[in-house]
Design a protein around this motif. Structure first.
Motif, PDB file in Angstrom:
ATOM      1  N   GLU A 140       0.808  -1.226   0.000  1.00 34.00           N
ATOM      2  CA  GLU A 140       0.000   0.000   0.000  1.00 34.00           C
ATOM      3  C   GLU A 140       0.844   1.280   0.000  1.00 34.00           C
ATOM      4  O   GLU A 140       0.480   2.285   0.613  1.00 34.00           O
ATOM      5  N   GLU A 175      -5.667  -2.084  -5.867  1.00 32.05           N
ATOM      6  CA  GLU A 175      -4.775  -1.136  -6.505  1.00 32.05           C
ATOM      7  C   GLU A 175      -3.496  -1.847  -6.942  1.00 32.05           C
ATOM      8  O   GLU A 175      -3.062  -2.827  -6.346  1.00 32.05           O
ATOM      9  N   LYS A 176      -2.913  -1.349  -8.005  1.00 33.64           N
ATOM     10  CA  LYS A 176      -1.613  -1.806  -8.504  1.00 33.64           C
ATOM     11  C   LYS A 176      -1.601  -3.308  -8.777  1.00 33.64           C
ATOM     12  O   LYS A 176      -0.821  -4.067  -8.200  1.00 33.64           O
TER      13      LYS A 176
END
Length: 217
Positions: A34, A204-205
């Motif tokens: 994160e 995310e990502k």
């Protein structure tokens, strides 16, 4: 099923090495942490990051493996002296059923990495997910670059820390945590690939590798 037979049948005969992800048609790369830096301002390890990674990996693993799945566990060691056999301590520490040691297989091959020939001693174990001390094993992979964090895989007499790959015998899916920064999911089943993409699309990502559809995004 032996790993060489599985790789020949499902993965174009590729060797199971850290670079395999970039040679496959279907894959998912997940960044972990994160964007929390590994160190605090005082130079000490930022455990908030590592707890975040532990939680993310704990969410991902059940998407790939059921508790009663058989798994081929592969441990790659990179000895500094190829004439000597080195053993990562994954078996003694992370396998509950010690009798399984009689089914261990080991073979060697040369991996070309950055124009260098590196000897890999590859240990193979067929077991059930329920027979693994899974939480500790996953944490040891996350701790790879941080020797002060425990547990750790043994890396004595090696030029690199060991790599561990999980292969689901049922789905043929491969899972590899390369360190605290991320993990790779690889498979040859388009239906399973799409299911995993759907499960992870809100993260995310996440990089999706889909050569069959001409996509990499």
């Amino acid at each position: 099923m032996k790993i060489t037979k599985l790789m020949d049948e499902y993965y174009k005969g590729l060797l199971l090495t850290p670079a395999i992800y970039h040679s496959l048609d279907l894959g998912i790369h997940v960044e972990l942490g994160e964007d929390i830096y590994q160190f605090n301002e005082d130079g000490k390890l930022n455990m908030k990051r590592f707890h975040s990674v532990y939680n993310h990996v704990a969410e991902i693993f059940p998407l790939l493996f059921k508790k009663d799945d058989d798994v081929i566990l592969i441990a790659n060691s990179y000895p500094s002296d190829s004439s000597k056999t080195v053993y990562p301590n994954f078996f003694q520490r992370y396998v509950k059923v010690q009798q399984k040691r009689y089914s261990l297989r080991m073979h060697e091959f040369i991996w070309q990495f950055d124009e260098e020939d590196i000897c890999i001693q590859q240990i193979e174990l067929l077991c059930n997910v329920s027979e693994l001390k899974l939480e500790y094993l996953l944490k040891s992979l996350i701790h790879k670059d941080f020797g002060s964090l425990k547990p750790q895989l043994r890396r004595k007499y090696c030029i690199y820390p060991p790599d561990i790959f999980f292969i689901n015998v049922r789905t043929k899916c491969i899972f590899h945590i390369y360190d605290d920064r991320g993990c790779e999911i690889m498979n040859t089943d388009v239906k399973l690939h799409k299911q995993l993409v759907e499960s992870l699309k809100e993260w995310e990502k996440v990089e999706i590798l889909d050569i069959n559809n001409g996509e990499r995004f």
